[in-house]
Write an enzyme that holds these catalytic residues in place. Sequence first.
Site, PDB file in Angstrom:
ATOM      1  N   CYS A 147      26.472  39.684  72.801  1.00 29.42           N
ATOM      2  CA  CYS A 147      25.876  39.117  71.471  1.00 29.42           C
ATOM      3  C   CYS A 147      24.345  38.269  71.110  1.00 29.42           C
ATOM      4  O   CYS A 147      24.771  36.709  70.867  1.00 29.42           O
ATOM      5  CB  CYS A 147      26.786  38.441  70.395  1.00 29.42           C
ATOM      6  N   CYS A 174      24.701  36.318  68.279  1.00 26.90           N
ATOM      7  CA  CYS A 174      25.932  34.801  67.998  1.00 26.90           C
ATOM      8  C   CYS A 174      25.189  33.885  68.907  1.00 26.90           C
ATOM      9  O   CYS A 174      25.266  32.153  68.208  1.00 26.90           O
ATOM     10  CB  CYS A 174      27.014  35.915  68.247  1.00 26.90           C
ATOM     11  N   ASP A 175      24.109  33.959  69.731  1.00 32.70           N
ATOM     12  CA  ASP A 175      24.467  32.945  71.032  1.00 32.70           C
ATOM     13  C   ASP A 175      23.062  32.774  71.270  1.00 32.70           C
ATOM     14  O   ASP A 175      22.708  32.082  72.560  1.00 32.70           O
ATOM     15  CB  ASP A 175      25.134  33.690  71.962  1.00 32.70           C
TER      16      ASP A 175
END
Length: 313
Positions: free
Chosen positions: A137, A140-141
């Site tokens: 992701c 997300c990261d």
Amino acid sequence: MNTISTKCLIIGSGPAGYTAGIYASRANLNPVMIEGYQPGGQLITTTDVENFPGYPEGVKGPKMMDDFRAQAERFGLTIHSGEVTKVDFTNRPFKVEVNDGAFEVEAETVIIATGASARYLGLDDEQKYLGMGVSACATCDGFFFRNKTVAVVGGGDTACEEATYLAGLAEKVFMIVRKDYLRASKAMQQRVFDNPKIVVLFNTNTVGLFGDPVLEGAHVVTKVGENEDKYDIAIDGFFLAIGHSPNTSVFKNAIELDDQGYIVTKAGTCRTSVDGVFAAGDVADPVYQQAIVAAGNGCRAALDAERFLLMNS
Ligand code: NDP
């Protein structure tokens, strides 16, 4: 065990689940939703959605899902957090257990909209570096890889989207593509080719990762005809974008699944192999996998459930 009763249980909270919630609420079915481990589904981890009608300037995935949710709640959808851990579809009302018995739902109809989850290559090293350089992701990261070098695996729309997003943060982005072309839409491809920070490695597969203790690089192989070139690339982040698998493990022995695990629906409907259980969205769609298609099918599933209740009450 605490038991909730409903005419219509919706499992999953992506575009399909919320749309089913809007229609089932407006049909006075007083639906209950179990939202799953990632409320809002995959769009929560998407950046810009530009192809959903009604948003001429595009919209952030999380914002769009907030809008879906607010609209469903406005008409009375009751949402519970938790994950379905057991189902019994042998008799109506169907019984669905949440969070290993924390509570149970008895439902006259069930709409399954549990979506799909990111796939991994299957390398042991992926698990070793999970959270230490390996991610599925980018939104997300990606933040952790500002001014670093990362790789994105895959050649579809997701991979192009993630590579473009990461190029806004990282210094350099490799795309590792196993074929000699990108499968993504032309518009997405053009964004990748126009971005000077993205280097596409065609005909290339990842065979391992290395680094101690965190990820420092990938072993890759580029093969063109008979020529095979094995080499290492130095990377800090390794992002998987190679498609998804349907979230159906809990339904394995309860309804018919195809050989890839997708729920089988009867042609032209959202009906599954069990009367009164319906499926909508990516969990039953190996082909289109679009938010707009999932939303449309959420509507169909709710209409199917409403008609089923009319005929079977
Ligand atoms: P896709 O199935 O479209 O693409 C998967 C990519 O991963 C392909 O390039 C495939 O390669 C590659 N791949 C699969 N398995 C492996 C493997 N073991 N090793 C290396 N590479 C592998 O998945 P996406 O998630 O990209 O897209 C799913 C759907 O969602 C599509 O319909 C897409 O259009 C849509 N989507 C739309 C977006 C938008 O419009 N904003 C954004 C994201 C997705 P190969 O081509 O060789 O099979």
